[in-house]
Write an enzyme that holds these catalytic residues in place. Sequence first.
Site, PDB file in Angstrom:
ATOM      1  N   SER A 236      13.515   3.322   4.764  1.00 48.19           N
ATOM      2  CA  SER A 236      12.061   3.423   4.650  1.00 48.19           C
ATOM      3  C   SER A 236      11.725   4.168   3.365  1.00 48.19           C
ATOM      4  CB  SER A 236      11.497   4.165   5.877  1.00 48.19           C
ATOM      5  OG  SER A 236      10.087   4.257   5.829  1.00 48.19           O
ATOM      6  N   CYS A 237      10.468   4.116   2.973  1.00 46.76           N
ATOM      7  CA  CYS A 237       9.995   4.844   1.792  1.00 46.76           C
ATOM      8  C   CYS A 237       8.471   4.930   1.894  1.00 46.76           C
ATOM      9  CB  CYS A 237      10.437   4.151   0.506  1.00 46.76           C
ATOM     10  SG  CYS A 237       9.817   2.467   0.312  1.00 46.76           S
ATOM     11  N   GLY A 238       7.765   4.840   0.775  1.00 40.79           N
ATOM     12  CA  GLY A 238       6.313   4.862   0.829  1.00 40.79           C
ATOM     13  C   GLY A 238       5.724   3.539   1.254  1.00 40.79           C
ATOM     14  N   GLY A 240       7.954   0.347   1.124  1.00 42.67           N
ATOM     15  CA  GLY A 240       8.987  -0.680   1.235  1.00 42.67           C
ATOM     16  C   GLY A 240       9.657  -1.086  -0.060  1.00 42.67           C
ATOM     17  N   TRP A 264       6.097   4.269   5.094  1.00 40.03           N
ATOM     18  CA  TRP A 264       5.206   5.399   5.391  1.00 40.03           C
ATOM     19  C   TRP A 264       3.726   5.045   5.256  1.00 40.03           C
ATOM     20  CZ3 TRP A 264       6.242   9.266   8.256  1.00 40.03           C
ATOM     21  CH2 TRP A 264       5.340  10.323   8.345  1.00 40.03           C
TER      22      TRP A 264
END
Length: 282
Positions: A236-238, A240, A264
């Site tokens: 995951s990240c901000g 994708g 996120w």
Amino acid sequence: MTQLCPLITAADLKPLLGRPDLRIVDASWHLDGRDGRVDFERERIPGAVFFDLEAGSDRSSPLPHMLPTAEAFAAHVSALGIGDQDDIVVYDTPGLVSAARIWWMFRTFGADRVRVLDGGLPAWRAAGGALESGSRTPLGPASFRAHLDADAVADRADVAAAPDAGIQILDARSAGRFAGTAPEPRPGLRGGHMPGACNLPFADILTPDSTMKRGAALEAAFAAAGIDPDRPVITSCGSGVTAAILSLGLAVLGRPSRVYDGSWTEWGGRHDTAIETSPIRS
């Protein structure tokens, strides 16, 4: 069948230029909203086509650059002259950022021969690779037969169920954003991370020249984040994009993973999802 390495060096790409089945894709994209096409027209690898991340994503979703349908992806890349049997090499202008996301999209929709240029355009320049500039017309229609690999994608329900299912969540954002002590770049998002998540900022699996760490150094980066390579991982990240860098690194190690497409932006933008704000435990 031998698994294709997901990375290719500039030295290995140079002699492939001109092959009829080679398709080079400039995937430059910037979080601050700058148009990656400007980079493409200023300087690119000869023969490259530009993949617009926003135009190639689901424009109907309220979340940024979510996966499109298989039909929409097929139409987009076919119009660029890319077929599902082509030898596809993806790069970006910073080094290794958005190229991983486009690599993951191609893989998720069925491309078997797709690699990321390790170190991107800076590595290509350093290797003395040829360059061209100006506008470019796509090669013409091709046939990309897309089918979604659902095992490559995670959604919010998958992430919510992950801790109880023994699935590791690995967050590519900075330590400050993960801990909730640094602000999110997108307005309206809470700070923190998903319960039980581990943190591995994507830059930690790259070298100073933006190439991917290899071998023991790459394995050590995941181990330091608390990841057990024998257990499944959702990255995951901000939004994708940089999550795909972690998935690329795991693929280099021969490990599968899933990308949480909403990341996120979806999780932190809701008020019915649990969050933690304490720094990662060692």
